[in-house]
Motif scaffolding. Structure first.
Motif, PDB file in Angstrom:
ATOM      1  N   LEU A  96       0.852  -1.182   0.000  1.00 49.42           N
ATOM      2  CA  LEU A  96       0.000   0.000   0.000  1.00 49.42           C
ATOM      3  C   LEU A  96       0.891   1.237   0.000  1.00 49.42           C
ATOM      4  CD1 LEU A  96      -3.039   0.850   0.230  1.00 49.42           C
ATOM      5  CD2 LEU A  96      -2.602   1.107   2.693  1.00 49.42           C
ATOM      6  N   HIS A  97       0.824   2.007  -1.071  1.00 48.45           N
ATOM      7  CA  HIS A  97       1.708   3.167  -1.214  1.00 48.45           C
ATOM      8  C   HIS A  97       1.212   4.382  -0.442  1.00 48.45           C
ATOM      9  CE1 HIS A  97       4.333   1.548  -4.487  1.00 48.45           C
ATOM     10  NE2 HIS A  97       3.304   0.724  -4.593  1.00 48.45           N
ATOM     11  N   ILE A  98      -0.044   4.370  -0.023  1.00 48.62           N
ATOM     12  CA  ILE A  98      -0.620   5.493   0.707  1.00 48.62           C
ATOM     13  C   ILE A  98      -0.727   5.139   2.185  1.00 48.62           C
ATOM     14  CG2 ILE A  98      -1.847   6.266  -1.356  1.00 48.62           C
ATOM     15  CD1 ILE A  98      -4.405   5.056  -0.230  1.00 48.62           C
ATOM     16  N   PRO A  99      -1.049   6.109   3.055  1.00 49.30           N
ATOM     17  CA  PRO A  99      -1.150   5.786   4.480  1.00 49.30           C
ATOM     18  C   PRO A  99      -2.279   4.796   4.755  1.00 49.30           C
ATOM     19  CG  PRO A  99      -1.097   8.173   4.128  1.00 49.30           C
ATOM     20  CD  PRO A  99      -1.296   7.545   2.791  1.00 49.30           C
ATOM     21  N   PHE A 100      -2.231   4.175   5.927  1.00 49.24           N
ATOM     22  CA  PHE A 100      -3.338   3.341   6.384  1.00 49.24           C
ATOM     23  C   PHE A 100      -4.194   4.186   7.318  1.00 49.24           C
ATOM     24  CE2 PHE A 100      -5.681   0.068   8.596  1.00 49.24           C
ATOM     25  CZ  PHE A 100      -5.896  -0.874   7.606  1.00 49.24           C
ATOM     26  N   PRO A 101      -5.523   4.084   7.217  1.00 57.13           N
ATOM     27  CA  PRO A 101      -6.375   4.960   8.037  1.00 57.13           C
ATOM     28  C   PRO A 101      -6.293   4.629   9.517  1.00 57.13           C
ATOM     29  CG  PRO A 101      -7.693   3.314   6.878  1.00 57.13           C
ATOM     30  CD  PRO A 101      -6.301   3.207   6.330  1.00 57.13           C
ATOM     31  N   SER A 102      -6.583   5.630  10.317  1.00 58.79           N
ATOM     32  CA  SER A 102      -6.603   5.428  11.767  1.00 58.79           C
ATOM     33  C   SER A 102      -7.800   4.563  12.146  1.00 58.79           C
ATOM     34  CB  SER A 102      -6.703   6.784  12.476  1.00 58.79           C
ATOM     35  OG  SER A 102      -7.988   7.347  12.267  1.00 58.79           O
ATOM     36  N   PRO A 103      -7.756   3.939  13.332  1.00 55.47           N
ATOM     37  CA  PRO A 103      -8.869   3.077  13.751  1.00 55.47           C
ATOM     38  C   PRO A 103     -10.215   3.806  13.809  1.00 55.47           C
ATOM     39  CG  PRO A 103      -6.939   2.662  15.102  1.00 55.47           C
ATOM     40  CD  PRO A 103      -6.628   3.868  14.271  1.00 55.47           C
ATOM     41  N   THR A 104     -10.208   5.099  14.088  1.00 58.48           N
ATOM     42  CA  THR A 104     -11.469   5.849  14.112  1.00 58.48           C
ATOM     43  C   THR A 104     -11.910   6.232  12.700  1.00 58.48           C
ATOM     44  OG1 THR A 104     -10.168   7.857  14.566  1.00 58.48           O
ATOM     45  CG2 THR A 104     -11.193   6.736  16.443  1.00 58.48           C
ATOM     46  N   ASP A 105     -10.992   6.681  11.868  1.00 64.05           N
ATOM     47  CA  ASP A 105     -11.351   7.069  10.504  1.00 64.05           C
ATOM     48  C   ASP A 105     -11.900   5.888   9.709  1.00 64.05           C
ATOM     49  OD1 ASP A 105     -10.598   9.673  10.930  1.00 64.05           O
ATOM     50  OD2 ASP A 105      -8.668   9.519   9.893  1.00 64.05           O
ATOM     51  N   VAL A 106     -11.320   4.712   9.920  1.00 67.18           N
ATOM     52  CA  VAL A 106     -11.695   3.564   9.096  1.00 67.18           C
ATOM     53  C   VAL A 106     -13.163   3.177   9.292  1.00 67.18           C
ATOM     54  CG1 VAL A 106     -11.159   1.682  10.705  1.00 67.18           C
ATOM     55  CG2 VAL A 106     -10.767   1.381   8.244  1.00 67.18           C
ATOM     56  N   MET A 107     -13.748   3.597  10.399  1.00 70.39           N
ATOM     57  CA  MET A 107     -15.149   3.286  10.643  1.00 70.39           C
ATOM     58  C   MET A 107     -16.077   3.991   9.667  1.00 70.39           C
ATOM     59  SD  MET A 107     -14.843   1.088  12.939  1.00 70.39           S
ATOM     60  CE  MET A 107     -16.587   0.837  13.218  1.00 70.39           C
ATOM     61  N   ALA A 108     -15.584   5.000   8.965  1.00 73.22           N
ATOM     62  CA  ALA A 108     -16.397   5.706   7.978  1.00 73.22           C
ATOM     63  C   ALA A 108     -16.544   4.918   6.676  1.00 73.22           C
ATOM     64  CB  ALA A 108     -15.798   7.080   7.680  1.00 73.22           C
ATOM     65  N   LEU A 109     -15.799   3.827   6.525  1.00 67.32           N
ATOM     66  CA  LEU A 109     -15.886   3.006   5.318  1.00 67.32           C
ATOM     67  C   LEU A 109     -17.090   2.074   5.423  1.00 67.32           C
ATOM     68  CD1 LEU A 109     -14.337   2.270   2.653  1.00 67.32           C
ATOM     69  CD2 LEU A 109     -13.318   0.390   3.945  1.00 67.32           C
ATOM     70  N   PRO A 110     -18.031   2.172   4.482  1.00 68.63           N
ATOM     71  CA  PRO A 110     -19.197   1.286   4.573  1.00 68.63           C
ATOM     72  C   PRO A 110     -18.829  -0.191   4.580  1.00 68.63           C
ATOM     73  CG  PRO A 110     -19.613   3.050   3.003  1.00 68.63           C
ATOM     74  CD  PRO A 110     -18.166   3.143   3.387  1.00 68.63           C
ATOM     75  N   GLN A 111     -17.707  -0.544   3.942  1.00 67.12           N
ATOM     76  CA  GLN A 111     -17.274  -1.941   3.871  1.00 67.12           C
ATOM     77  C   GLN A 111     -16.230  -2.278   4.939  1.00 67.12           C
ATOM     78  OE1 GLN A 111     -17.288   0.159   1.081  1.00 67.12           O
ATOM     79  NE2 GLN A 111     -19.329  -0.588   0.496  1.00 67.12           N
ATOM     80  N   VAL A 112     -16.232  -1.521   6.039  1.00 66.77           N
ATOM     81  CA  VAL A 112     -15.211  -1.720   7.065  1.00 66.77           C
ATOM     82  C   VAL A 112     -15.231  -3.149   7.605  1.00 66.77           C
ATOM     83  CG1 VAL A 112     -16.696  -0.867   8.935  1.00 66.77           C
ATOM     84  CG2 VAL A 112     -14.206  -0.793   9.183  1.00 66.77           C
ATOM     85  N   ALA A 113     -16.411  -3.768   7.673  1.00 65.16           N
ATOM     86  CA  ALA A 113     -16.497  -5.138   8.199  1.00 65.16           C
ATOM     87  C   ALA A 113     -15.767  -6.133   7.315  1.00 65.16           C
ATOM     88  CB  ALA A 113     -17.964  -5.551   8.348  1.00 65.16           C
ATOM     89  N   ALA A 114     -15.588  -5.796   6.026  1.00 68.72           N
ATOM     90  CA  ALA A 114     -14.921  -6.703   5.089  1.00 68.72           C
ATOM     91  C   ALA A 114     -13.423  -6.425   4.974  1.00 68.72           C
ATOM     92  CB  ALA A 114     -15.561  -6.591   3.707  1.00 68.72           C
ATOM     93  N   LEU A 115     -12.967  -5.251   5.451  1.00 69.17           N
ATOM     94  CA  LEU A 115     -11.573  -4.851   5.230  1.00 69.17           C
ATOM     95  C   LEU A 115     -10.589  -5.845   5.842  1.00 69.17           C
ATOM     96  CD1 LEU A 115      -9.591  -2.793   4.087  1.00 69.17           C
ATOM     97  CD2 LEU A 115      -9.886  -1.423   6.171  1.00 69.17           C
TER      98      LEU A 115
END
Length: 462
Positions: free
Chosen positions: A163-182
């Motif tokens: 992954l060439h870009i940063p990884f999201p923070s644990p709080t930010d990642v919750m904004a992803l609708p597919q977070v359960a699949a990540l």
């Protein structure tokens, strides 16, 4: 694919299959990731897969576009998929989220479905041609689902993603609708590579909240019967090659006054790069500048990218307004403090500008690595080097602690760092530069590719 793509290494060794959104369809440019992948595949043999130009219909499989020491092939993508997969989910959802800007997420019906459809098509194309010992090396956020799709197709090859870009923070990642699949997307890889230790910490923290994932004593994760590793591999540059390019480059005629300092910034026009904050900090510096002091010029090169994405249109307008306001307040008949250029320049021209510059402003608000910082260091004359001003939020800051590290949100301290850089004694500039050169030249692009592939080859398939 041609037989030339077959590895000539040890018995039982396979090809390297690289997957990236972009693929060189003509000559391979010198330097950068494209150059590094070309070098690896030329030496080891393999196949490079990338996206074809969008068309009305998308056929299955791969289309060969080149062969030799290795093969190049494209997968098909429709115009509608380009809109939904690339402009939509990849760059209007994943890109802002992973750059810590969940406020810029832009959801559209069908975008995730297009992303998933492209990832599945790529997985089917790989599954149709992969042989058991082939290594599959996926590049970046465009293909987060490919490994999972391959596992569902019973592909047991070693699979790595960087992954060439940063990884999201644990709080930010919750904004992803597919977070359960990540978590399941990540767990399908054998090695999930990230730029920094900070990114690894964020990914590990997310996985700790997954009841199906467990961290083993050996540092590997276990999920759904599969072991995988999350590790940092800070990407480098072709330092020796870039240094030679800078030495040989003709410095463009900038028509600056004698002894006038030059500051430089080189970035894609992107909200993650902190360009507006950078302009405002330079404006603060100009406001503090004493009468009769040298009049510095800040050259910002920012080629336009992704103009079809609304957030990029907004940042362009905001940046143009900031440049106009600062120049209007501080310019004179023979001096324009900010030179803002929205066009691409050749690598040799950029290298020459780096070597001429007294300081580089590399101050993103979030960045996976930022190779401009490393290119600037490599381009410098060790006897009279310029000063690197680097954001704490650039991944490169973990390796480049001898830069002047700044918080780009704090315009006052940022302005102080500009003043310090332009008045730094030669001995301190030389000492800082010598320290920065160590990681830039030792942990270069060849080191990065070797480190990742060595780790991937060494995994046990489960």
């Amino acid at each position: 694919m041609s037989s030339s793509s077959r590895s000539s290494g040890a018995p039982g060794s396979g090809r390297i299959i690289v997957v990236s959104n972009r693929i060189p369809k003509g000559d391979v440019p010198a330097g950068g990731l494209v150059f590094a992948i070309d070098e690896v595949l030329t030496a080891a043999g393999g196949l490079w897969i990338g996206a074809a130009d969008p068309t009305e219909f998308a056929l299955e499989g791969l289309t060969e576009i080149g062969s030799g020491a290795y093969d190049r092939a494209t997968f098909a993508i429709t115009e509608a998929e380009h809109s939904g997969y690339y402009l939509g989910y990849a760059n209007s959802v994943l890109w802002p989220l992973f750059h810590h800007r969940p406020d810029l997420l832009n959801f559209h019906d069908g975008d995730f479905e297009a992303y998933a459809a492209v990832n599945r098509r790529v997985a089917r194309a790989i599954a149709a041609i992969a042989e058991p010992e082939d290594l599959i090396w996926i590049q970046d956020y465009h293909f987060l689902m490919v490994a999972q799709e391959l596992r569902q197709l019973n592909v047991t090859n070693r699979i790595g993603l960087f992954l060439h870009i940063p990884f999201p923070s644990p709080t930010d990642v919750m904004a992803l609708p597919q977070v359960a699949a990540l978590s399941s997307w990540i767990a399908a890889h054998d090695v999930f590579g990230l730029q920094t230790k900070r990114d690894v910490t964020s990914a590990n923290e997310m996985l700790r909240h997954d009841s199906k994932a467990s961290l083993m004593p050996n540092g590997r994760w276990h999920r759904a019967g599969h072991q995988f590793q999350i590790l940092s591999f800070p990407i480098g540059i072709d330092a020796v090659g870039f240094e030679e390019t800078a030495k040989a480059a003709d410095v463009p005629q900038l028509q600056l006054a004698a002894k006038a300092p030059l500051l430089i910034g080189v970035d894609r026009l992107d909200y993650s790069k902190g360009l507006v904050h950078r302009f405002k900090a330079f404006g603060d510096y100009l406001s503090r500048r004493t009468e009769g002091a040298p009049r510095p010029t800040f050259l910002q090169i920012a080629p336009v990218s992704r103009e079809d994405v609304t957030a990029y249109q907004d940042i362009r307008e905001e940046l143009e307004q900031a440049a106009g306001s600062i120049n209007g307040a501080h310019a004179d008949l023979d001096w324009t403090p900010i030179r803002y250029v929205r066009r691409h320049f050749d690598r040799a021209v950029i290298a020459g500008l780096y070597r001429r510059a007294d300081a580089a402003l590399v101050t993103p608000l979030a960045d996976g690595m930022n190779l401009v910082a490393k290119e600037f260091v490599a381009a410098q004359d060790p006897d009279d080097p310029g000063v690197l001003i680097l954001s704490h939020f650039a991944g490169a800051a973990e390796q480049m602690e001898d830069a002047l590290l700044v918080n780009p949100f704090d315009h006052g301290s940022f302005a102080d760092a500009i003043d310090r850089a332009l008045h730094m004694p030669l001995a301190e500039r030389q000492e800082r530069h010598a320290a920065l050169r160590v990681s830039v030249f030792e942990e270069d692009i060849a080191w990065w590719t070797e480190a990742f592939l060595k780790r991937l080859r060494g995994t046990n398939r489960t």
